[in-house]
Design a protein around this motif. Sequence first.
Motif, mmCIF file in Angstrom:
data_model
loop_
_atom_site.group_PDB
_atom_site.id
_atom_site.type_symbol
_atom_site.label_atom_id
_atom_site.label_comp_id
_atom_site.label_asym_id
_atom_site.label_seq_id
_atom_site.Cartn_x
_atom_site.Cartn_y
_atom_site.Cartn_z
ATOM 1 N N VAL A 1 0.847 -1.200 0.000
ATOM 2 C CA VAL A 1 0.000 0.000 0.000
ATOM 3 C C VAL A 1 0.879 1.245 0.000
ATOM 4 N N ILE A 2 1.900 1.249 0.845
ATOM 5 C CA ILE A 2 2.805 2.391 0.927
ATOM 6 C C ILE A 2 3.663 2.488 -0.321
ATOM 7 N N MET A 3 4.056 1.358 -0.888
ATOM 8 C CA MET A 3 4.840 1.362 -2.123
ATOM 9 C C MET A 3 4.058 2.004 -3.271
ATOM 10 N N VAL A 4 2.795 1.643 -3.376
ATOM 11 C CA VAL A 4 1.956 2.221 -4.429
ATOM 12 C C VAL A 4 1.787 3.720 -4.217
ATOM 13 N N ILE A 5 1.581 4.132 -2.983
ATOM 14 C CA ILE A 5 1.440 5.558 -2.690
ATOM 15 C C ILE A 5 2.710 6.304 -3.080
ATOM 16 N N GLY A 6 3.874 5.730 -2.773
ATOM 17 C CA GLY A 6 5.134 6.336 -3.199
ATOM 18 C C GLY A 6 5.216 6.452 -4.711
ATOM 19 N N GLY A 7 4.752 5.414 -5.415
ATOM 20 C CA GLY A 7 4.738 5.456 -6.874
ATOM 21 C C GLY A 7 3.753 6.470 -7.414
ATOM 22 N N PHE A 8 2.593 6.594 -6.774
ATOM 23 C CA PHE A 8 1.609 7.599 -7.193
ATOM 24 C C PHE A 8 2.162 9.017 -7.014
ATOM 25 N N LYS B 1 0.634 7.932 -13.545
ATOM 26 C CA LYS B 1 1.502 9.046 -13.938
ATOM 27 C C LYS B 1 1.017 9.678 -15.236
ATOM 28 N N ARG B 2 0.413 8.880 -16.106
ATOM 29 C CA ARG B 2 -0.063 9.366 -17.399
ATOM 30 C C ARG B 2 -1.546 9.693 -17.405
ATOM 31 N N TRP B 3 -2.238 9.312 -16.373
ATOM 32 C CA TRP B 3 -3.689 9.530 -16.307
ATOM 33 C C TRP B 3 -4.025 9.869 -14.854
ATOM 34 N N ARG B 4 -3.701 11.101 -14.464
ATOM 35 C CA ARG B 4 -3.752 11.492 -13.054
ATOM 36 C C ARG B 4 -5.162 11.925 -12.648
ATOM 37 N N THR B 5 -6.051 10.956 -12.659
ATOM 38 C CA THR B 5 -7.424 11.152 -12.206
ATOM 39 C C THR B 5 -7.814 9.956 -11.343
ATOM 40 N N PHE B 6 -9.006 10.046 -10.758
ATOM 41 C CA PHE B 6 -9.504 8.902 -9.987
ATOM 42 C C PHE B 6 -9.601 7.674 -10.876
ATOM 43 N N GLN B 7 -10.095 7.871 -12.114
ATOM 44 C CA GLN B 7 -10.216 6.749 -13.036
ATOM 45 C C GLN B 7 -8.850 6.152 -13.365
ATOM 46 N N GLY B 8 -7.839 7.028 -13.518
ATOM 47 C CA GLY B 8 -6.501 6.545 -13.805
ATOM 48 C C GLY B 8 -5.943 5.716 -12.660
ATOM 49 N N ALA B 9 -6.204 6.169 -11.429
ATOM 50 C CA ALA B 9 -5.743 5.416 -10.261
ATOM 51 C C ALA B 9 -6.412 4.045 -10.202
ATOM 52 N N MET C 1 -7.096 -0.295 0.056
ATOM 53 C CA MET C 1 -6.490 0.553 1.088
ATOM 54 C C MET C 1 -5.757 1.745 0.487
ATOM 55 N N THR C 2 -5.184 1.559 -0.703
ATOM 56 C CA THR C 2 -4.522 2.685 -1.380
ATOM 57 C C THR C 2 -5.524 3.779 -1.722
ATOM 58 N N MET C 3 -6.690 3.388 -2.210
ATOM 59 C CA MET C 3 -7.704 4.371 -2.587
ATOM 60 C C MET C 3 -8.181 5.173 -1.373
ATOM 61 N N ILE C 4 -8.147 4.567 -0.200
ATOM 62 C CA ILE C 4 -8.576 5.269 1.007
ATOM 63 C C ILE C 4 -7.472 6.174 1.549
ATOM 64 N N LEU C 5 -6.224 5.724 1.494
ATOM 65 C CA LEU C 5 -5.130 6.417 2.186
ATOM 66 C C LEU C 5 -4.377 7.428 1.329
ATOM 67 N N TYR C 6 -4.424 7.301 0.017
ATOM 68 C CA TYR C 6 -3.569 8.130 -0.832
ATOM 69 C C TYR C 6 -3.832 9.623 -0.670
ATOM 70 N N LYS C 7 -5.067 10.036 -0.784
ATOM 71 C CA LYS C 7 -5.390 11.461 -0.690
ATOM 72 C C LYS C 7 -4.968 12.075 0.648
ATOM 73 N N PRO C 8 -5.340 11.470 1.780
ATOM 74 C CA PRO C 8 -4.931 12.058 3.059
ATOM 75 C C PRO C 8 -3.417 12.134 3.228
ATOM 76 N N ILE C 9 -2.692 11.110 2.775
ATOM 77 C CA ILE C 9 -1.235 11.134 2.913
ATOM 78 C C ILE C 9 -0.627 12.209 2.034
ATOM 79 N N ARG C 10 -1.091 12.322 0.803
ATOM 80 C CA ARG C 10 -0.560 13.350 -0.091
ATOM 81 C C ARG C 10 -0.874 14.742 0.440
ATOM 82 N N SER C 11 -2.086 14.925 0.941
ATOM 83 C CA SER C 11 -2.472 16.219 1.492
ATOM 84 C C SER C 11 -1.609 16.593 2.695
ATOM 85 N N ALA C 12 -1.319 15.596 3.550
ATOM 86 C CA ALA C 12 -0.478 15.864 4.719
ATOM 87 C C ALA C 12 0.930 16.269 4.301
#
Length: 224
Positions: free
Chosen positions: A47-54, A103-111, A167-178
């Motif tokens: 989950v954290i690896m994917v967030i780092g990649g996002f 990286k090429r489709w930076r939207t919810f659908q891309g994720a 879990m990535t879909m739930i955690l990514y936004k809050p972590i990036r915002s922080a």
Amino acid sequence: MQTLSHSRSQELTKKIAVLAMLSAVAFIFSLIRIPTVAFLRYEPKDVIMVIGGFLYGPMAVIPMSIVVSFVEMLTVSDTGPIGMIMNIIATCSYACTASFIYKRWRTFQGAAVGLILGIVVNVPVMLLWNYFVTPFHMGVAREVVVQMLVPVFLPFNVVKGSLTAAMTMILYKPIRSALVKSRLMPVSASSVARSSKVSFGVVLVSAFVIITCAVVVLSWQGVI
């Protein structure tokens, strides 16, 4: 030119700091080992690896995966170098694929598409590597491993990828915002999603996926 160079140096320093922090969290997550089917355990570190990649693209996943897998091998793992290599392959085939699409489709659908394709790529890759490596790793005949591919390794990797995606879909936004609020990332990094809140629909779907996977795991273990 000096100002531009200094700015780039600062951004690089912040990037390294963020990736180091994420790698540390990923290692902590690797200590959480949830029994699934047979001898296999689910570790939520991807989950954290994917967030780092996002956040920084697919190439950021590779050093994170190498560092975390190496530290894991030296500390808590009993699978040695073979386990380290398998961990790196498993993480990169999933997280690099997902973050490459995002990286090429930076939207919810891309994720969402990236995470689904991550599962699609990861499952056959891990079946192939288990076919070749597991006989040596476990000291069993290849025929034994072949009999385990569909009833054991296939569902495990599907469940593992699904849990990681949810879990990535739930955690990514809050972590990036922080990270943006703490000025470890530029404000422009938050332009993909203007709000740090995860939509109710995303939480609902992700919760459904997590609950479904939990039911499947419990059925594997004969609990239900």
